[in-house]
Design a protein around this motif. Structure first.
Motif, PDB file in Angstrom:
ATOM      1  N   PHE A 194       0.736  -1.432  -0.397  1.00  0.00           N
ATOM      2  CA  PHE A 194      -0.210  -0.062  -0.053  1.00  0.00           C
ATOM      3  C   PHE A 194       0.620   1.450  -0.357  1.00  0.00           C
ATOM      4  N   TYR A 233       0.569   5.493   0.180  1.00  0.00           N
ATOM      5  CA  TYR A 233       0.374   6.433   0.244  1.00  0.00           C
ATOM      6  C   TYR A 233       0.683   7.779  -0.156  1.00  0.00           C
ATOM      7  N   VAL A 291      -4.035   6.135   1.460  1.00  0.00           N
ATOM      8  CA  VAL A 291      -3.811   5.109   0.459  1.00  0.00           C
ATOM      9  C   VAL A 291      -4.158   5.943  -0.723  1.00  0.00           C
TER      10      VAL A 291
END
Length: 259
Positions: free
Chosen positions: A103, A105, A120
């Motif tokens: 993930f 960011y 995210v």
């Protein structure tokens, strides 16, 4: 004079309340799309999936990463590399395949606090070993492909790009593209085949990686039409009913003689 002072303080209080409400709106906001991830805060993601097994930091544009235990990242490395540069990594075993979610960011550029929340913006999913195209929905439950033959799908020699659902004005927050306000942004699933995609495309095409991101369908149609070829949706019945491609004909070499 006292009345003016009170009025100014009242206006200032309203301004501060507005900023606080805006910040709370960002923090309490859920995902922007049906994938369930894009737009979540890092805290919301951890509540949903638990703490990551590792954190990785990209070292170059060529997908070179360094992996850290979560405790080492929190205690030291995120202070050196900046928190938003760390990608939370989760690994799952599904149908005998290692499926790794990473993930990435982003943050609100107007938020200058040291503890500003992260959101995210992209999910990178890797398959080890590579899997057939038609098996991807079984391994990635967030990917629910349309069966409509006319659903927007594009390809190049190494990637397939699927658009899903309606655009979200709020999702512009995740986009880094210049002029993003003039375009609509939708949920996109982009698959990559490191060894190249077959031509014509088949449901057995090997897929190494899938990205869940926010992309613009108008941008692809207008500015990327030379690199993104529209194709029939490979998850549609029309695609499955296509006749198989004719077998390749081997040419018999013709000998060349000297004049």
């Amino acid at each position: 004079m006292a009345h003016q002072t009170v009025s100014r303080l009242f206006i200032l209080a309203l301004f501060c309340i507005g900023i606080v409400l805006l910040r709370l709106d960002l923090l309490w906001a859920g995902p922007y799309f049906e994938d369930g991830y894009l737009g979540l805060t890092q805290t919301q993601l951890h509540d949903k999936l638990g703490l990551p097994q590792a954190v990785r930091d990209r070292k170059s544009a060529l997908r070179v990463f360094t992996y850290y235990p979560i405790t080492d990242w929190d205690q030291y490395f995120k202070k050196v590399a900046s928190p938003e540069n760390g990608e939370d990594v989760y690994t799952f075993k599904r149908d005998g395949i290692d499926v790794r979610y990473s993930f990435s960011y982003t943050f609100d550029p107007n938020d200058h606090n040291d503890q500003r929340p992260l959101f995210v913006r992209l999910v990178d999913i890797e398959f080890t070993p590579p899997v057939a195209l038609n098996k991807v929905p079984q391994l990635v439950p967030e990917f629910k492909p349309s069966e409509d033959a006319t659903a927007p799908v594009f390809r190049s020699n190494i990637m397939l790009l699927f658009f899903s659902g309606s655009p979200s004005p709020e999702a512009r927050f995740l986009v880094r593209e210049k002029g993003k306000e003039a375009l609509d942004w939708s949920l996109a699933f982009q698959m990559f085949a490191l060894q190249g995609l077959p031509d014509p495309l088949t449901s057995k095409a090997p897929i190494d990686r899938l990205e869940i991101s926010t992309q613009s369908l108008p941008l692809v149609k207008l500015r990327q039409r030379n690199t993104h070829e529209p194709v029939l949706n490979p998850f549609s019945k029309a695609f499955a009913q296509q006749p198989p491609p004719p077998p390749a004909v081997k040419k018999i070499p013709v000998p060349k003689y000297a004049d």
